[in-house]
Design a protein around this motif. Structure first.
Motif, PDB file in Angstrom:
ATOM      1  N   THR A   1       1.612 -16.538 -12.236  1.00 15.62           N
ATOM      2  CA  THR A   1       2.350 -16.283 -13.474  1.00 15.62           C
ATOM      3  C   THR A   1       3.115 -14.964 -13.341  1.00 15.62           C
ATOM      4  O   THR A   1       2.832 -14.148 -12.444  1.00 15.62           O
ATOM      5  N   SER A   2       4.046 -14.729 -14.236  1.00 15.04           N
ATOM      6  CA  SER A   2       4.835 -13.495 -14.185  1.00 15.04           C
ATOM      7  C   SER A   2       3.942 -12.269 -14.338  1.00 15.04           C
ATOM      8  O   SER A   2       4.107 -11.257 -13.651  1.00 15.04           O
ATOM      9  N   ALA A   3       2.973 -12.370 -15.239  1.00 12.20           N
ATOM     10  CA  ALA A   3       2.059 -11.248 -15.458  1.00 12.20           C
ATOM     11  C   ALA A   3       1.274 -10.937 -14.190  1.00 12.20           C
ATOM     12  O   ALA A   3       1.174  -9.765 -13.761  1.00 12.20           O
ATOM     13  N   GLY A   4       0.729 -11.969 -13.560  1.00 14.84           N
ATOM     14  CA  GLY A   4      -0.037 -11.760 -12.338  1.00 14.84           C
ATOM     15  C   GLY A   4       0.802 -11.186 -11.216  1.00 14.84           C
ATOM     16  O   GLY A   4       0.319 -10.339 -10.432  1.00 14.84           O
ATOM     17  N   ALA A   5       2.069 -11.612 -11.121  1.00 14.54           N
ATOM     18  CA  ALA A   5       2.952 -11.097 -10.071  1.00 14.54           C
ATOM     19  C   ALA A   5       3.172  -9.599 -10.251  1.00 14.54           C
ATOM     20  O   ALA A   5       3.082  -8.821  -9.290  1.00 14.54           O
ATOM     21  N   PHE A   6       3.450  -9.178 -11.480  1.00 19.24           N
ATOM     22  CA  PHE A   6       3.691  -7.745 -11.717  1.00 19.24           C
ATOM     23  C   PHE A   6       2.418  -6.934 -11.513  1.00 19.24           C
ATOM     24  O   PHE A   6       2.459  -5.814 -10.992  1.00 19.24           O
ATOM     25  N   TRP A   7       1.282  -7.467 -11.915  1.00 21.67           N
ATOM     26  CA  TRP A   7       0.024  -6.755 -11.690  1.00 21.67           C
ATOM     27  C   TRP A   7      -0.298  -6.651 -10.196  1.00 21.67           C
ATOM     28  O   TRP A   7      -0.848  -5.652  -9.743  1.00 21.67           O
ATOM     29  N   MET A   8       0.042  -7.691  -9.453  1.00 25.79           N
ATOM     30  CA  MET A   8      -0.190  -7.643  -8.007  1.00 25.79           C
ATOM     31  C   MET A   8       0.610  -6.504  -7.371  1.00 25.79           C
ATOM     32  O   MET A   8       0.070  -5.703  -6.589  1.00 25.79           O
ATOM     33  N   PHE A   9       1.899  -6.411  -7.728  1.00 27.41           N
ATOM     34  CA  PHE A   9       2.713  -5.318  -7.176  1.00 27.41           C
ATOM     35  C   PHE A   9       2.234  -3.962  -7.687  1.00 27.41           C
ATOM     36  O   PHE A   9       2.304  -2.961  -6.972  1.00 27.41           O
ATOM     37  N   GLY A  10       1.728  -3.936  -8.927  1.00 25.30           N
ATOM     38  CA  GLY A  10       1.146  -2.699  -9.433  1.00 25.30           C
ATOM     39  C   GLY A  10      -0.055  -2.262  -8.612  1.00 25.30           C
ATOM     40  O   GLY A  10      -0.274  -1.069  -8.386  1.00 25.30           O
ATOM     41  N   GLY A  11      -0.845  -3.244  -8.142  1.00 22.10           N
ATOM     42  CA  GLY A  11      -1.985  -2.928  -7.269  1.00 22.10           C
ATOM     43  C   GLY A  11      -1.542  -2.298  -5.966  1.00 22.10           C
ATOM     44  O   GLY A  11      -2.167  -1.346  -5.460  1.00 22.10           O
ATOM     45  N   PHE A  12      -0.454  -2.806  -5.394  1.00 18.09           N
ATOM     46  CA  PHE A  12       0.077  -2.201  -4.168  1.00 18.09           C
ATOM     47  C   PHE A  12       0.517  -0.758  -4.424  1.00 18.09           C
ATOM     48  O   PHE A  12       0.374   0.102  -3.545  1.00 18.09           O
ATOM     49  N   CYS A  13       1.036  -0.490  -5.621  1.00 20.03           N
ATOM     50  CA  CYS A  13       1.454   0.880  -5.951  1.00 20.03           C
ATOM     51  C   CYS A  13       0.252   1.819  -6.056  1.00 20.03           C
ATOM     52  O   CYS A  13       0.366   3.017  -5.776  1.00 20.03           O
ATOM     53  N   VAL A  14      -0.893   1.269  -6.466  1.00 22.26           N
ATOM     54  CA  VAL A  14      -2.117   2.089  -6.478  1.00 22.26           C
ATOM     55  C   VAL A  14      -2.443   2.535  -5.056  1.00 22.26           C
ATOM     56  O   VAL A  14      -2.736   3.719  -4.805  1.00 22.26           O
ATOM     57  N   PHE A  15      -2.397   1.606  -4.124  1.00 24.63           N
ATOM     58  CA  PHE A  15      -2.655   1.956  -2.720  1.00 24.63           C
ATOM     59  C   PHE A  15      -1.586   2.927  -2.205  1.00 24.63           C
ATOM     60  O   PHE A  15      -1.883   3.829  -1.412  1.00 24.63           O
ATOM     61  N   GLY A  16      -0.345   2.738  -2.655  1.00 27.34           N
ATOM     62  CA  GLY A  16       0.713   3.657  -2.252  1.00 27.34           C
ATOM     63  C   GLY A  16       0.463   5.064  -2.748  1.00 27.34           C
ATOM     64  O   GLY A  16       0.708   6.047  -2.032  1.00 27.34           O
ATOM     65  N   THR A  17      -0.048   5.177  -3.967  1.00 32.00           N
ATOM     66  CA  THR A  17      -0.374   6.495  -4.520  1.00 32.00           C
ATOM     67  C   THR A  17      -1.478   7.169  -3.709  1.00 32.00           C
ATOM     68  O   THR A  17      -1.398   8.366  -3.383  1.00 32.00           O
ATOM     69  N   LEU A  18      -2.515   6.419  -3.371  1.00 30.90           N
ATOM     70  CA  LEU A  18      -3.619   6.968  -2.572  1.00 30.90           C
ATOM     71  C   LEU A  18      -3.132   7.369  -1.177  1.00 30.90           C
ATOM     72  O   LEU A  18      -3.550   8.408  -0.642  1.00 30.90           O
ATOM     73  N   PHE A  19      -2.258   6.554  -0.605  1.00 30.76           N
ATOM     74  CA  PHE A  19      -1.683   6.886   0.698  1.00 30.76           C
ATOM     75  C   PHE A  19      -0.914   8.202   0.621  1.00 30.76           C
ATOM     76  O   PHE A  19      -1.046   9.066   1.496  1.00 30.76           O
ATOM     77  N   GLY A  20      -0.118   8.368  -0.427  1.00 30.68           N
ATOM     78  CA  GLY A  20       0.648   9.599  -0.578  1.00 30.68           C
ATOM     79  C   GLY A  20      -0.235  10.815  -0.778  1.00 30.68           C
ATOM     80  O   GLY A  20       0.037  11.898  -0.259  1.00 30.68           O
ATOM     81  N   LEU A  21      -1.319  10.650  -1.522  1.00 30.96           N
ATOM     82  CA  LEU A  21      -2.200  11.775  -1.808  1.00 30.96           C
ATOM     83  C   LEU A  21      -2.996  12.239  -0.594  1.00 30.96           C
ATOM     84  O   LEU A  21      -3.154  13.448  -0.361  1.00 30.96           O
ATOM     85  N   PHE A  22      -3.485  11.286   0.205  1.00 28.19           N
ATOM     86  CA  PHE A  22      -4.446  11.634   1.244  1.00 28.19           C
ATOM     87  C   PHE A  22      -3.939  11.520   2.681  1.00 28.19           C
ATOM     88  O   PHE A  22      -4.545  12.095   3.588  1.00 28.19           O
ATOM     89  N   LEU A  23      -2.866  10.796   2.919  1.00 22.74           N
ATOM     90  CA  LEU A  23      -2.429  10.572   4.296  1.00 22.74           C
ATOM     91  C   LEU A  23      -1.009  11.041   4.599  1.00 22.74           C
ATOM     92  O   LEU A  23      -0.672  11.233   5.763  1.00 22.74           O
ATOM     93  N   LEU A  24      -0.192  11.198   3.577  1.00 24.08           N
ATOM     94  CA  LEU A  24       1.209  11.553   3.808  1.00 24.08           C
ATOM     95  C   LEU A  24       1.363  13.061   3.981  1.00 24.08           C
ATOM     96  O   LEU A  24       1.033  13.825   3.073  1.00 24.08           O
ATOM     97  N   PRO A  25       1.859  13.526   5.125  1.00 21.82           N
ATOM     98  CA  PRO A  25       2.059  14.965   5.326  1.00 21.82           C
ATOM     99  C   PRO A  25       3.348  15.440   4.659  1.00 21.82           C
ATOM    100  O   PRO A  25       4.237  14.630   4.375  1.00 21.82           O
ATOM    101  N   GLU A  26       3.464  16.710   4.433  1.00 24.43           N
ATOM    102  CA  GLU A  26       4.693  17.291   3.884  1.00 24.43           C
ATOM    103  C   GLU A  26       5.556  17.820   5.037  1.00 24.43           C
ATOM    104  O   GLU A  26       5.074  18.561   5.883  1.00 24.43           O
ATOM    105  N   THR A  27       6.822  17.413   5.059  1.00 23.38           N
ATOM    106  CA  THR A  27       7.732  17.836   6.130  1.00 23.38           C
ATOM    107  C   THR A  27       8.821  18.769   5.625  1.00 23.38           C
ATOM    108  O   THR A  27       9.725  19.123   6.374  1.00 23.38           O
TER     109      THR A  27
END
Length: 495
Positions: free
Chosen positions: A453-479
């Protein structure tokens, strides 16, 4: 002799003597007397390829109603002499997605081509397939010509996606690298916006106007130099000195920077590149970082949100024309991308990326919640009506968040973090990942909606953004503010 060669001769000085008296490779380079203007000119010229790619990406949306209308070729009078084309939904789907497929193959070859023939040369050559692509589309008499033009344009765009960020990273001094690195994303968004602004014209006229841009790319690249690092790498130190002098200005002592490039090259050439180098610690870490940035960029759901833009505007009760809606969204993305280019050296790449992923997550949760309530038959219609503002606000906020971080930072840092020894194949792998996911998400979004459903699709991509946030906080270096040497030293030392 070109104008650029004459300018080189004008600025040629006794830099060979400076090379012997330079302050040393490891000392801090003083950029105080370096000119910014030439670097900005070179960055804008190299980013014209991104602008053309933007026109290719943005083309299918405004022309879709015309291509799927039986009266497309009549009524305007400017295209009646060409056989009409009417596409069904499946054909239009391929027209929209084939540019992504072409970009896949362009990404795979871009790194090899730029290492063999040079960054500037390849960008100039790409003006030809870009031009041919637009000519095929302009004078198309059947869907096959449209398909071919879209694939060819995507192919050139995929190559430029590899070459331009690499060129921008190599010509810029550290204090400007963030700003100039954002030129690629900014001009990409500008190309999409310009195509939307011309959407009221006949689709053939839109395509014909876009065919002028590749000519501008070719002319612009005539007046800027090749990457100094590439010139040193290919055994042309004299040309590298002239190129760097042009980029930094006559008052700047190029000797320390030339020595630094030579030292880096000598370290890289100590061992000849072999494919297994990609799996060594000094290469695999920055490569995985670049690939991860591209993954989180595409799995943020940007294509899903744009694909559903019209439906979201309608859900909000908007009576605006669909073309006007597209212009507003594209303008939104361009403005925040330009703002990001001004903030990237102040706030840093890491901060912008984390803010971007976090806000996109909240926006997608809001969109998903609205569609869940709307699709749930037990929801009181009054509640839906009272929340009609929510999808519109969430969509605008989502596009803005993408444009300020996840969109441009991925391209910027890919050009920054990859070691020069593997920049060609490494950039190809990262950009291939980007275009592959763009193609998959664009082509399969309808299936995702049907399954979740449309709701599930947007929530799925929102879940990927959660992982993206964690990646940025803990693994992404500052250049921010770091030289290429300092960035590589970070990856070499980090366990």
């Amino acid at each position: 002799m070109t104008k650029l060669d004459m300018e080189y001769d004008d600025v040629r000085t006794n830099d060979s003597s400076h090379l012997q008296s330079g302050s040393g490779v490891n000392s801090k380079i003083d950029y105080k007397f370096a000119s910014k203007g030439p670097q900005i000119k070179a960055a804008l010229a190299a980013s014209m390829g991104a602008f053309i790619l933007g026109t290719i990406i943005g083309w299918s949306s405004p022309v879709q109603p015309q291509l799927q209308s039986n009266s497309t070729e009549s009524g305007d009078g400017d295209s009646m002499w060409i056989a009409g084309i009417t596409l069904d939904d499946n054909q239009m789907s391929w027209v929209g997605s084939l540019s992504n497929l072409g970009a896949l193959f362009g990404a795979l070859t871009g790194g090899i081509l730029m290492d063999k023939f040079g960054r500037r040369s390849i960008l100039m050559v790409m003006s030809l397939p870009y031009f041919v692509a637009w000519m095929l589309i302009t004078f198309a008499v059947n869907p096959a010509m449209l398909y071919t033009g879209r694939v060819l344009g995507g192919l050139a765009g995929g190559i430029c996606s590899v070459v331009s960020p690499s060129y921008l990273g190599e010509i810029s001094m550290p204090s400007l690298r963030g700003l100039l690195g954002m030129c690629f994303s900014s001009l990409l968004c500008a190309g999409i916006l310009v195509t939307s602004l011309t959407g009221w014209l006949n689709w053939r006229l839109i395509s014909g106007i876009a065919a002028i841009d590749p000519i501008l790319l070719f002319v612009a690249m005539l007046f800027v130099p090749e990457s100094p690092y590439h010139l040193i790498k290919t055994g042309r130190p004299s040309d590298a000195e002239k190129a760097l002098k042009w980029l930094r200005g006559p008052d700047y002592n190029i000797a320390p920077e030339i020595m630094q490039m030579e030292a880096r090259l000598n370290a890289e050439l100590a061992e000849k590149f072999i494919p297994s180098d990609l799996f060594k610690p000094w290469a695999i870490k920055p490569l995985l970082l670049a690939v991860s940035l591209m993954i989180f960029q595409q799995l943020s759901g940007i294509n899903a949100a744009v694909y559903n833009a019209v439906a979201i505007f309608e859900s909000a009760g908007s009576t605006l024309d669909t073309l006007v809606c597209a212009i507003l969204l594209n303008l939104d993305q361009l403005v925040v991308t330009i703002a990001s280019s001004l903030l990237v050296e102040r706030l840093g790449r890491k901060t912008l990326f984390v803010i971007s992923e976090s806000v996109m997550c909240l926006s997608l949760v809001g969109l998903g919640t609205f569609f869940y309530l709307k699709e749930n038959s037990s929801t009181d219609p009054a509640i839906i009506e009272s929340l009609s503002w929510l999808p519109l606000v969430c969509l605008i906020l989502f596009i803005a968040a993408f444009g300020i971080g996840a969109g441009p930072v991925a391209w910027l840092m890919t050009g920054e973090v990859l070691p020069s020894k593997i920049k060609g194949p490494g950039a190809s792998i990262a950009v291939f990942t980007n275009w592959f996911l763009a193609f998959v998400v664009t082509k399969s979004f309808v299936n995702i909606q049907e399954a979740l459903t449309s709701a599930g699709a947007f929530w799925m991509f929102g879940g990927f953004c959660v992982f993206g946030t964690l990646f940025g906080l803990f693994l992404l270096p500052e250049t921010k503010g770091k030289t290429q040497e300092e960035i590589q030293a970070f990856f070499n030392k980090r366990k």
